[in-house]
Design a protein around this motif. Structure first.
Motif: not given
Length: 115
Positions: A38-39, A42-46, A49
């Motif tokens: 996911r990272a 380019g997805e925002d990984v909190k 998490e």
């Protein structure tokens, strides 16, 4: 002769639990892999998490170490000579002897085998 072996029961239980912990480790590895993918996309990984997965990983590793220690102790007990914590079950042994004598009597048709 019948032996009740608590050490073997403990060992079997520890092995079963260790397999469960290994499954949990596999699941966590997959979760970390999914977070990385996911990272990478380019997805925002909190951070929450990631922290949660690391906390879970720490718990699983501690459990794994405890189970490995328990398993090693159970194996050591089993291999330490004697009966390895085994307890003689006289009732079951008696039943086995009676059954064997019954088979001998039936096979030989001999009335000379004592009751």
């Amino acid at each position: 002769m019948t032996l009740n072996t608590p050490a073997l029961d403990d060992e079997a239980r520890a092995e079963e639990l260790l397999l469960s912990v290994q499954d949990s480790l596999r699941d966590l590895r997959n979760a970390f892999k999914a977070l990385k993918e996911r990272a990478d996309m380019g997805e925002d990984v909190k951070g929450a998490e990631i922290k949660s997965n690391f906390r879970d990983l720490g718990t699983v590793l501690v459990n794994c170490q405890k189970l490995e220690t328990t398993l090693a102790e159970a194996r050591q007990k089993r291999g330490s000579g004697g009966h390895g914590g085994a307890v003689l079950d006289l009732d079951a042994a008696r039943a086995e002897v009676r059954c064997a004598l019954g088979r001998i009597r039936a096979c030989c048709r001999a009335g000379s085998v004592s009751e």
